[in-house]
Each structure stands twice: as C-alpha cells, then as structure tokens.
Write a protein that holds these residues in place. Structure first.
Motif, short mmCIF file in Angstrom:
data_model
loop_
_atom_site.label_atom_id
_atom_site.label_comp_id
_atom_site.label_asym_id
_atom_site.label_seq_id
_atom_site.Cartn_x
_atom_site.Cartn_y
_atom_site.Cartn_z
N LYS A 3 44.03 31.45 29.15
CA LYS A 3 43.84 30.69 30.38
C LYS A 3 45.14 29.99 30.79
O LYS A 3 45.98 29.69 29.94
CB LYS A 3 42.74 29.64 30.18
CG LYS A 3 41.39 30.26 29.82
CD LYS A 3 40.36 29.19 29.52
CE LYS A 3 39.03 29.81 29.09
NZ LYS A 3 38.04 28.80 28.70
N LEU A 6 46.04 26.81 28.86
CA LEU A 6 46.54 27.07 27.50
C LEU A 6 47.95 27.64 27.56
O LEU A 6 48.83 27.27 26.76
CB LEU A 6 45.60 28.04 26.78
CG LEU A 6 46.05 28.52 25.39
CD1 LEU A 6 46.26 27.33 24.45
CD2 LEU A 6 45.04 29.50 24.81
N SER A 115 43.08 27.30 19.64
CA SER A 115 42.33 26.97 20.85
C SER A 115 40.95 27.63 20.85
O SER A 115 39.95 27.01 21.23
CB SER A 115 43.12 27.41 22.09
OG SER A 115 42.38 27.20 23.26
N TYR A 116 40.91 28.88 20.40
CA TYR A 116 39.63 29.60 20.35
C TYR A 116 38.64 28.90 19.41
O TYR A 116 37.48 28.68 19.77
CB TYR A 116 39.88 31.03 19.89
CG TYR A 116 38.62 31.82 19.62
CD1 TYR A 116 37.86 32.35 20.66
CD2 TYR A 116 38.16 32.02 18.31
CE1 TYR A 116 36.70 33.06 20.42
CE2 TYR A 116 36.99 32.73 18.06
CZ TYR A 116 36.27 33.25 19.11
OH TYR A 116 35.10 33.94 18.88
N TYR A 117 39.11 28.56 18.22
CA TYR A 117 38.22 27.92 17.25
C TYR A 117 37.81 26.53 17.72
O TYR A 117 36.68 26.08 17.46
CB TYR A 117 38.87 27.87 15.87
CG TYR A 117 38.93 29.22 15.20
CD1 TYR A 117 37.78 30.00 15.05
CD2 TYR A 117 40.13 29.75 14.73
CE1 TYR A 117 37.83 31.25 14.46
CE2 TYR A 117 40.19 31.00 14.14
CZ TYR A 117 39.03 31.74 14.01
OH TYR A 117 39.07 32.99 13.43
N GLN A 118 38.72 25.85 18.44
CA GLN A 118 38.37 24.54 18.96
C GLN A 118 37.29 24.65 20.03
O GLN A 118 36.36 23.84 20.09
CB GLN A 118 39.62 23.86 19.56
CG GLN A 118 39.47 22.37 19.77
CD GLN A 118 39.21 21.65 18.46
OE1 GLN A 118 40.04 21.64 17.57
NE2 GLN A 118 38.04 21.04 18.34
N GLU A 119 37.38 25.69 20.85
CA GLU A 119 36.35 25.94 21.86
C GLU A 119 35.01 26.25 21.19
O GLU A 119 33.95 25.83 21.68
CB GLU A 119 36.76 27.09 22.77
CG GLU A 119 37.85 26.73 23.77
CD GLU A 119 38.24 27.89 24.65
OE1 GLU A 119 37.58 28.96 24.55
OE2 GLU A 119 39.20 27.75 25.43
N GLU A 120 35.06 27.00 20.08
CA GLU A 120 33.83 27.31 19.35
C GLU A 120 33.19 26.04 18.80
O GLU A 120 31.98 25.84 18.88
CB GLU A 120 34.14 28.27 18.19
CG GLU A 120 34.47 29.67 18.62
CD GLU A 120 33.24 30.42 19.09
OE1 GLU A 120 32.33 30.65 18.28
OE2 GLU A 120 33.20 30.76 20.30
N ASP A 122 33.62 22.99 19.98
CA ASP A 122 33.13 22.20 21.12
C ASP A 122 31.82 22.76 21.66
O ASP A 122 30.91 22.00 22.04
CB ASP A 122 34.18 22.16 22.23
CG ASP A 122 35.36 21.26 21.88
OD1 ASP A 122 35.21 20.44 20.96
OD2 ASP A 122 36.41 21.39 22.52
N TYR A 123 31.71 24.08 21.69
CA TYR A 123 30.47 24.70 22.16
C TYR A 123 29.31 24.34 21.23
O TYR A 123 28.21 24.00 21.68
CB TYR A 123 30.64 26.22 22.24
CG TYR A 123 29.36 26.94 22.61
CD1 TYR A 123 28.92 26.96 23.93
CD2 TYR A 123 28.58 27.57 21.63
CE1 TYR A 123 27.73 27.61 24.28
CE2 TYR A 123 27.39 28.21 21.97
CZ TYR A 123 26.98 28.23 23.29
OH TYR A 123 25.80 28.86 23.62
N ARG A 126 28.35 20.70 21.80
CA ARG A 126 27.55 20.50 23.02
C ARG A 126 26.12 21.00 22.83
O ARG A 126 25.16 20.39 23.32
CB ARG A 126 28.21 21.23 24.20
CG ARG A 126 29.49 20.57 24.69
CD ARG A 126 29.92 21.14 26.04
NE ARG A 126 30.24 22.55 25.95
CZ ARG A 126 31.44 23.03 25.65
NH1 ARG A 126 32.44 22.20 25.41
NH2 ARG A 126 31.65 24.34 25.60
#
Length: 372
Positions: A3, A6, A115-120, A122-123, A126
């Motif tokens: 993105k 990023l 970043s990918y693992y951080q998004e995982e 965070d998902y 949530r």
C-alpha cells in the motif's frame, strides 16, 4: 499488500541510509512512493519488466531511452510469500548502488512482512473486541455466537472475572504497548482475554477456572505491568467471579469499582463496595443537589476538603491524619472546626459522618466527570 502508506514508510525508514533517490513501484508498475515527489504516480516500464522476470535488473542509459519513467540505476523485485508484489529501485551508477541493493531489498521485505503480521494481529484484536461487545450485550447464547468463539480460541464454559483498567488518558501508542505487554504475559494454560475498550481503557477478562489462581496476586501483577509504561497512576476496577453467561454482571461490577478508585486507592474490588453500590443508582441531579446541601460552602477551600478526606481515610484518628498531612494535630483540629462552622455538620455524630462520606463520594465522581 504493498500500500502507498507502507511504501512511503519504507522510503522514510531507508531513505536516510542512502544519498541516492529511491522509488517503490506497485504490481501495476506505478510509482507509489519516492524520495523525489515529482515521480509519484508515474508508470515505470523498467519495474514492470523486473516483475515479469522476477530478477534484479540494471537500468542502463539505453533503458532510459526506450522505457518511460526509467532512470539509470538498479531495480530489485520485492517478494512476499514467494510472490513478487512490487519493485524497489535505486537511482545511480550500477557499480555504486548494486552493493546496497540487496540490503535495501531485504530491509523492505522485512518491513512488509512485519506490516502484514501487524495487520493480522490488529484484525484478530478487532474481532475479539466485537465478540466481547456482543458477549456483554447478548440476552441468550445461540449457535452462531458459539461458533464465532472457536477461531478466536475463546472458551465459553469457564468462570470469568473482569478487570476494568483505566490508563489515565494515555496515548494510543502507550495503550497499545500496555495491551501487548499484558497479552504477552498471559500464561499458555489460561484462557484470559485482553482487549482495548475505548480510547484509554483495557478490559482483562480472566480465566479463573484454575484452582491455584490467586486474584490478588494477579491484579498486583497486572498493575505493576501497566505502571512500567506510565508516569501517572493507572486505576483498576475488579468485578466479581461469574459464570460465562453472566459476564455482564462482572463488567458492571468492575465499572462500579473503577468509579470508586482514587489516587490513594487505585485498585478497588467490587465485592468491597457498600455505600458506593447505592451511589451508582442515584441520579446525577440528586447527587448534585446532595453536594449543594452538604459541601457547597467549602467547594472553594480545597485544603479543608483534603484534610477531611485524610481524616476519614485514617478512621478519624487525628494523630495519624495529621502525620499524613504533615501538619500539627492542633492545625488539623482547627481545620475540622472551620469545616463544621462553614457546613453546619457535626463530625461527632455518626449520621453526619455517613452524610459527609456520601457527599465526598459524589463530589469525587463529579470532579472525575468534569475532567473527562
């Protein structure tokens, strides 16, 4: 996966390591981040070719002439999960930038992976927050709800106890650090749940099924973990132990206990509350009227209010209270006399002591609400 936000962070992080210009190109061949802002949004034919070959490519002067958007330098494919997702390019003489290229490529791929693992994470967080919200608001448990708990690894068959943690208006970064610290400290044999709740609060939903579980030790442990990150005191309200279907009762108790916390008592257990339970059911207008009738005449005299609070805290022991206040006992007697003259309350009477306690309780709550 790659993105613009990023990509720009990658440029920011690695750009200060090099004097050369850097670009990041997405899978469509568009420059989405660059040290030269004028190049953003341009099509880069050389990067598109690099992605098709999946190999590092040297961009020569001949390439500059035949491909739009290209400058002399080196293009390196960015891999994620064995697929090319973009290109990072460095402008300059090939022999000068090539040795730096592989290092830059590895740094970029590590940042993308992070970043990918951080998004995982965070998902997942949530999803947990949404699940707990529904758990606290559900009237009855159904199959859909039960199946939602499985991928979240939430056990719905054990007793629970909620800790409602106030992080004293901390920043989102600090809240996240504390949340991660508590989460990482959960023993593998316990099914505890920790979620962010509002802007500067956490909910810790304890698994209390273990017979060797010590609540006091656990609360103290959590408080010390939290305070490692703060320079102002946190506060914790502790609810009662409940079966999973009555989790909202523990939440309500923890919330009530949190309202009863203070600087001198940052951790309060709901089961220890007495008059505070009554206070929860009194309307704000009635509380304000009670304050007006009892303490209005000293609201502009904080030293009197503080002296009375400390006296109550020490069970009306003038000796202990004066020591705590760092004043002479006679000075404390003078302040109490002044308090009685201004309010018309006689502290020798039991009824007055109860009235005073309730008035101060409402006043503290009113002060907290105004500071929010």
């Amino acid at each position: 996966m790659l993105k613009p936000q990023l990509a720009q962070r990658i440029i920011h992080e690695v750009g200060h390591l090099l004097h050369e210009q850097i670009i990041v190109v997405n899978s469509e061949g568009l420059i989405i981040a660059s040290t030269d802002l004028n190049r953003k949004g341009q099509f880069h034919a050389g990067a598109k070719y690099t992605m098709s070959t999946k190999l590092t490519q040297i961009m020569t002067q001949e390439d500059v002439k035949r491909w739009p958007g290209v400058k002399a330098g080196i293009n390196l494919p960015i891999f994620f999960q064995k697929e090319v997702i973009g290109v990072i390019g460095i402008t300059g003489q090939a022999e000068q930038v090539e040795p730096k290229g592989e290092i830059l490529k590895k740094m970029t791929e590590l940042m993308i992976q992070e970043s990918y693992y951080q998004e995982e994470i965070d998902y997942h967080a949530r999803s947990l927050e949404a699940f707990v919200f529904d758990w606290l608001n559900q009237k009855e448990r159904n199959d859909v709800f039960i199946h939602r708990a499985i991928p979240l690894n939430i056990c719905l068959d054990i007793e629970r106890q909620i800790l409602y943690i106030d992080l004293n208006e901390s920043t989102q970064q600090v809240v996240r650090s504390i949340w991660e610290d508590i989460m990482n400290g959960i023993p593998s044999y316990r099914n505890d749940i920790v979620i962010r709740w509002g802007s500067s609060h956490l909910l810790l939903i304890l698994d209390v099924s273990n017979k060797g579980f010590s609540l006091k030790d656990e609360v103290d442990h959590v408080y010390h973990r939290v305070m490692k990150h703060l320079d102002r005191p946190a506060r914790i309200g502790v609810g009662s132990v409940v079966p999973p279907e009555k989790l909202v009762k523990s939440f309500q108790g923890a919330e009530r206990a949190l309202h009863a916390t203070s600087e001198n008592e940052p951790i309060v257990f709901d089961e220890s509350l007495t008059l505070e339970m009554i206070a929860e059911d009194v309307s704000p207008d009635t509380k304000q009227l009670f304050i007006d009738r009892t303490l209005a005449s000293i609201l502009d005299k904080p030293e009197l209010i503080h002296a009375i609070k400390v006296l109550i805290m020490h069970d009306f022991s003038y000796k202990e209270a004066s020591t705590d206040l760092h004043i002479h006992t006679n000075t404390l007697h003078y302040r109490v006399k002044k308090f009685e003259e201004l309010t018309g309350l006689n502290l020798k009477q039991l009824k007055t002591k109860v009235i005073l306690y309730m008035g101060l309780l409402f006043l503290d709550e009113h002060t907290k609400r105004r500071s929010l």
